[in-house]
Design a protein around this motif. Structure first.
Motif, PDB file in Angstrom:
ATOM      1  N   LEU A  98     -37.723  13.826  25.167  1.00 34.21           N
ATOM      2  CA  LEU A  98     -38.661  13.985  24.065  1.00 34.21           C
ATOM      3  C   LEU A  98     -38.228  15.091  23.111  1.00 34.21           C
TER       4      LEU A  98
ATOM      5  N   SER B  54     -39.855   7.105  10.831  1.00 38.74           N
ATOM      6  CA  SER B  54     -40.627   8.252  11.303  1.00 38.74           C
ATOM      7  C   SER B  54     -41.809   8.539  10.388  1.00 38.74           C
TER       8      SER B  54
ATOM      9  N   ASP C  71     -33.692   9.280  27.903  1.00 39.80           N
ATOM     10  CA  ASP C  71     -33.686  10.159  26.744  1.00 39.80           C
ATOM     11  C   ASP C  71     -34.696  11.267  26.992  1.00 39.80           C
TER      12      ASP C  71
ATOM     13  N   ARG D 102     -40.844  11.022  16.011  1.00 39.75           N
ATOM     14  CA  ARG D 102     -41.516   9.725  16.180  1.00 39.75           C
ATOM     15  C   ARG D 102     -42.600   9.738  17.259  1.00 39.75           C
ATOM     16  N   PHE D 103     -42.756  10.841  17.956  1.00 40.45           N
ATOM     17  CA  PHE D 103     -43.716  10.915  19.056  1.00 40.45           C
ATOM     18  C   PHE D 103     -45.138  10.587  18.595  1.00 40.45           C
TER      19      PHE D 103
ATOM     20  N   PHE E 227     -43.977   6.024  20.798  1.00 43.08           N
ATOM     21  CA  PHE E 227     -43.311   6.510  19.599  1.00 43.08           C
ATOM     22  C   PHE E 227     -43.563   5.570  18.434  1.00 43.08           C
TER      23      PHE E 227
ATOM     24  N   TYR F 186     -34.792  13.020  17.141  1.00 43.80           N
ATOM     25  CA  TYR F 186     -35.166  11.634  16.842  1.00 43.80           C
ATOM     26  C   TYR F 186     -36.514  11.286  17.461  1.00 43.80           C
ATOM     27  N   TYR F 187     -36.714  11.658  18.720  1.00 46.26           N
ATOM     28  CA  TYR F 187     -37.960  11.310  19.405  1.00 46.26           C
ATOM     29  C   TYR F 187     -39.096  12.266  19.051  1.00 46.26           C
TER      30      TYR F 187
ATOM     31  N   HIS G  51     -42.577   1.834  19.814  1.00 42.26           N
ATOM     32  CA  HIS G  51     -41.644   2.008  20.934  1.00 42.26           C
ATOM     33  C   HIS G  51     -42.378   2.667  22.101  1.00 42.26           C
TER      34      HIS G  51
END
Length: 177
Positions: A155, A120, A153, A163-164, A115, A159-160, A127
């Motif tokens: 995907l 973002s 968590d 940021r992926f 991430f 939030y993720y 991460h």
């Protein structure tokens, strides 16, 4: 062949093949060269790494941490793989260069998931986590997060998703040992 092998690993990972006899499993696995190992030979190692990672749930986050007294994200993935003789670099950006890049749709348990950092809008890996489960398009991972320490968590959380950055397969590093 790749899709067949990925289907096989997913099936075994979720315990569906447990009722099959060894001869049935052997017949369904394509032949591999003597230097390659089948996914069946690799799965116990992947399962062991994931089980080991789960034993560390709730350990606190510590910037730069690489021990059970506290982990940062890359320190945690490094710690888990190191327990099985695999050396990963201690930075999420550097771990993003290890192994083989995998499309998100082909992600499997045992893969690293990467991430962006806190922003973002950035374009840099900041991460990393370890994929523990894939069901359909739902990817569950374990990681050491600033808030909450070692935890699970998904995907698909906004939030993720924002940021992926990618997925890296390091399973072959486990299989080579």
């Amino acid at each position: 062949m790749k899709k067949m092998l990925l289907t096989v690993i997913a099936t075994v990972s979720f315990g569906i093949v447990q009722a099959q006899t060894p001869s049935t499993v052997t017949e369904s696995v394509p032949a591999v060269t003597s230097t390659e190992k089948s996914f069946y030979e690799q799965i116990p190692l992947v399962s062991d790494v994931i089980s080991f990672a789960k034993q560390h749930l709730s350990i606190r986050y510590r910037s730069g941490g690489t021990t059970q007294s506290g982990f940062d994200c890359s320190g945690f993935t490094r710690f888990c793989f190191k327990h099985f003789g695999i050396s990963l670099p201690h930075s999420s950006a550097a771990q993003g260069n290890v192994g083989q890049a995998i499309d998100k749709t082909d992600a499997q348990p045992g893969d690293l998931i990467l991430f962006k950092g806190h922003s973002s809008g950035g374009n840099r890996i900041g991460h990393v986590g370890l994929i523990t489960e894939v069901v359909g398009d739902r990817v569950k991972f374990i990681h050491s997060a600033w808030s909450g320490g070692v935890r699970y968590d998904y995907l698909h959380a906004d939030y993720y998703q924002r940021r992926f950055m990618g997925v890296r397969r390091v399973i072959h590093l486990l299989a080579d040992k």
